[in-house]
Design a protein around this motif. Structure first.
Motif, short mmCIF file in Angstrom:
data_model
loop_
_atom_site.label_atom_id
_atom_site.label_comp_id
_atom_site.label_asym_id
_atom_site.label_seq_id
_atom_site.Cartn_x
_atom_site.Cartn_y
_atom_site.Cartn_z
N GLU A 160 -28.93 -34.17 -25.06
CA GLU A 160 -29.19 -33.09 -24.12
C GLU A 160 -29.15 -33.61 -22.69
N ASN A 161 -28.66 -32.80 -21.78
CA ASN A 161 -28.67 -33.12 -20.36
C ASN A 161 -30.05 -32.75 -19.81
N PRO A 162 -30.87 -33.72 -19.40
CA PRO A 162 -32.23 -33.39 -18.95
C PRO A 162 -32.24 -32.59 -17.66
N ASN A 163 -31.13 -32.54 -16.95
CA ASN A 163 -31.06 -31.79 -15.69
C ASN A 163 -30.56 -30.37 -15.88
N GLU A 164 -30.32 -29.95 -17.13
CA GLU A 164 -29.92 -28.58 -17.42
C GLU A 164 -31.17 -27.73 -17.59
N PRO A 165 -31.36 -26.71 -16.73
CA PRO A 165 -32.60 -25.93 -16.78
C PRO A 165 -32.69 -24.96 -17.96
N ASP A 166 -31.57 -24.58 -18.54
CA ASP A 166 -31.58 -23.58 -19.62
C ASP A 166 -31.74 -24.29 -20.96
N PRO A 167 -32.88 -24.11 -21.65
CA PRO A 167 -33.09 -24.81 -22.92
C PRO A 167 -32.10 -24.42 -24.00
N LEU A 168 -31.60 -23.17 -23.95
CA LEU A 168 -30.62 -22.75 -24.95
C LEU A 168 -29.30 -23.50 -24.76
N LEU A 169 -28.89 -23.69 -23.52
CA LEU A 169 -27.67 -24.46 -23.26
C LEU A 169 -27.87 -25.92 -23.59
N ARG A 170 -29.04 -26.46 -23.25
CA ARG A 170 -29.33 -27.87 -23.56
C ARG A 170 -29.21 -28.15 -25.04
N GLY A 171 -29.62 -27.19 -25.85
CA GLY A 171 -29.62 -27.38 -27.29
C GLY A 171 -28.39 -26.85 -28.00
N SER A 172 -27.34 -26.55 -27.24
CA SER A 172 -26.16 -25.94 -27.85
C SER A 172 -25.28 -26.93 -28.60
N CYS A 173 -25.50 -28.21 -28.43
CA CYS A 173 -24.78 -29.22 -29.23
C CYS A 173 -25.62 -29.45 -30.49
N ASN A 174 -25.42 -28.62 -31.51
CA ASN A 174 -26.33 -28.64 -32.66
C ASN A 174 -25.66 -29.03 -33.96
N ASP A 175 -24.51 -29.72 -33.88
CA ASP A 175 -23.88 -30.21 -35.09
C ASP A 175 -24.59 -31.47 -35.59
N LEU A 176 -24.51 -31.71 -36.89
CA LEU A 176 -25.06 -32.92 -37.46
C LEU A 176 -24.31 -34.15 -36.94
N PRO A 177 -24.97 -35.30 -36.87
CA PRO A 177 -24.27 -36.53 -36.48
C PRO A 177 -23.03 -36.76 -37.34
N PHE A 178 -21.96 -37.23 -36.74
CA PHE A 178 -20.68 -37.41 -37.43
C PHE A 178 -20.11 -38.79 -37.10
N TRP A 179 -19.23 -39.27 -37.98
CA TRP A 179 -18.70 -40.62 -37.88
C TRP A 179 -17.39 -40.64 -37.08
N VAL A 180 -17.24 -41.70 -36.24
CA VAL A 180 -15.99 -41.92 -35.51
C VAL A 180 -15.65 -43.41 -35.62
N ASP A 181 -14.43 -43.71 -36.08
CA ASP A 181 -13.98 -45.10 -36.16
C ASP A 181 -13.80 -45.67 -34.77
N ASN A 182 -14.02 -46.99 -34.64
CA ASN A 182 -13.80 -47.66 -33.37
C ASN A 182 -12.37 -47.43 -32.89
N GLY A 183 -12.24 -47.10 -31.61
CA GLY A 183 -10.93 -46.92 -31.02
C GLY A 183 -10.29 -45.59 -31.30
N GLU A 184 -10.94 -44.74 -32.10
CA GLU A 184 -10.39 -43.43 -32.44
C GLU A 184 -11.10 -42.33 -31.65
N ALA A 185 -10.41 -41.24 -31.42
CA ALA A 185 -11.02 -40.09 -30.76
C ALA A 185 -11.88 -39.32 -31.76
#
Length: 361
Positions: A160-185
């Motif tokens: 979350e961006n602590p400087n975002e005043p809207d709590p709904l927007l702050r919490g809008s990244c609500n997907d479960l943690p996901f895996w990314v290989d090194n060097g991959e997008a």
């Protein structure tokens, strides 16, 4: 019915929200700040607050001309619709560390009193997702938390961006943690995964511009109907830079946001005044200065940048607002770059305006 649809049918939106909230301790809930920083020094914001090294991956390091203690800078975007990202996904933990933390948190939550019904079912789905290669909506599952790939990538999690005043927007990244290989997008469905342009926007948000105090002649005290010259020497201000970066094994990106002054706007603080030019917008000169210094012999000339008060300020003062417009652009990892909305920042200056006294004989 496929597994993703089966998951959606078991865990209602409410249950999924609860499941995500009860495992929140296993991911960086917000970009916490580290104390004791000053303008121009490095500032780190991270997703973890207990000082453990496993949190280092989520940190964004800010450097250059930035506000103290990770707070919002003093730049105002000229585009009122533009905002920095309220949240993002960033590298978090390697497979073994993620398994250790996530499995412990899930076990604690599943054994908590009253954890049944849809909430318990949703937690079981999350556990199967990471332990038994069970697909969760559009995300493939993982076998034993991907520990066989430890060191070859990382789990990414929401920050979350602590400087975002809207709590709904702050919490809008609500997907479960996901895996990314090194060097991959990151997978394309994660549009809020951290990218150079997002770091550029965050650097913009933290940028600290220098104070804007124009030189006046006459200085601070002038007369009614007397043109007042205003200027800014090139030496007073120059371009300003702020950098935001994430550097962890297998993932290194950064972006530098640069602000260059392009114009000065004068607002006299009263309607009983005129500005030069009439718009009050003084453009930057070829040498990087704004306006022209007053000198003897120029008293009968109209200043290229200045103002004239038509009424006395009485026993008080007028609040002259001098605002500089900054052209803002960015460059980032991989040859990326572009423009950001112009920024503005200004100061008030107290100006005393007196009547011209005359004597009749």
């Amino acid at each position: 019915m496929n597994r993703s649809r089966h998951t959606a049918s078991i865990a209602s939106a409410t249950a999924l929200t609860l499941a995500l909230s009860v495992i929140a301790l296993a991911q960086p809930a917000h970009a916490g700040e580290e104390p004791g920083n000053t303008q121009g020094s490095d500032i780190e914001q991270s997703g973890g607050g207990d000082g453990n090294a496993i949190y280092a991956a989520a940190r964004i390091r800010y450097s250059g001309s930035v506000a103290k203690n990770g707070s919002t800078g003093n730049v105002t975007s000229a585009d009122v619709k533009w905002t920095p990202p309220p949240c993002w996904y960033a590298p978090y933990l390697g497979a073994k560390d993620f398994k250790k933390k996530m499995s412990k948190d899930l076990e604690n939550q599943l054994s908590a009193p009253g954890m049944g019904g849809h909430a318990g079912a949703a937690l079981n789905e999350v556990q199967r997702h990471y332990e038994d290669d069970y697909g969760w909506t559009d995300t493939p599952g993982y076998k034993d938390y991907n520990v066989d790939k430890d060191g070859q990538g990382m789990f990414w999690a929401a920050v979350e961006n602590p400087n975002e005043p809207d709590p709904l927007l702050r919490g809008s990244c609500n997907d479960l943690p996901f895996w990314v290989d090194n060097g991959e997008a990151p997978p394309p469905q994660y549009e809020q995964a951290i990218r150079p342009e997002m770091l550029a926007a965050l650097a913009y948000q933290h940028m600290e511009l220098p104070d804007t105090k124009v030189t006046l002649a006459p200085e601070a005290e002038t007369k009614v109907n007397l043109p007042t010259w205003a200027w800014l020497d090139k030496a007073v201000f120059d371009e300003v830079q702020a950098t935001a970066a994430i550097n962890v094994p297998g993932f290194n990106i950064q972006a530098t946001t640069t602000a260059r002054p392009v114009a000065l706007k004068l607002q006299p603080g009263t309607e009983d005044a005129e500005t030069y030019p009439a718009s009050g917008d003084c453009v930057i000169n070829n040498d990087g200065s704004i306006g022209e210094p007053y000198a003897k012999g120029k008293a009968d000339r109209t200043p290229p940048c200045g103002l004239k008060y038509l009424r006395s300020s009485g026993n008080g003062t007028y609040k002259l607002q001098a605002t500089i417009t900054w052209d803002i652009a960015w460059t980032g990892t991989g040859g990326t770059g572009g423009d950001l909305p112009n920024g503005t920042f200004g100061n008030e200056q107290a100006v005393t305006v007196q009547e011209i006294q005359s004597v009749n004989r």
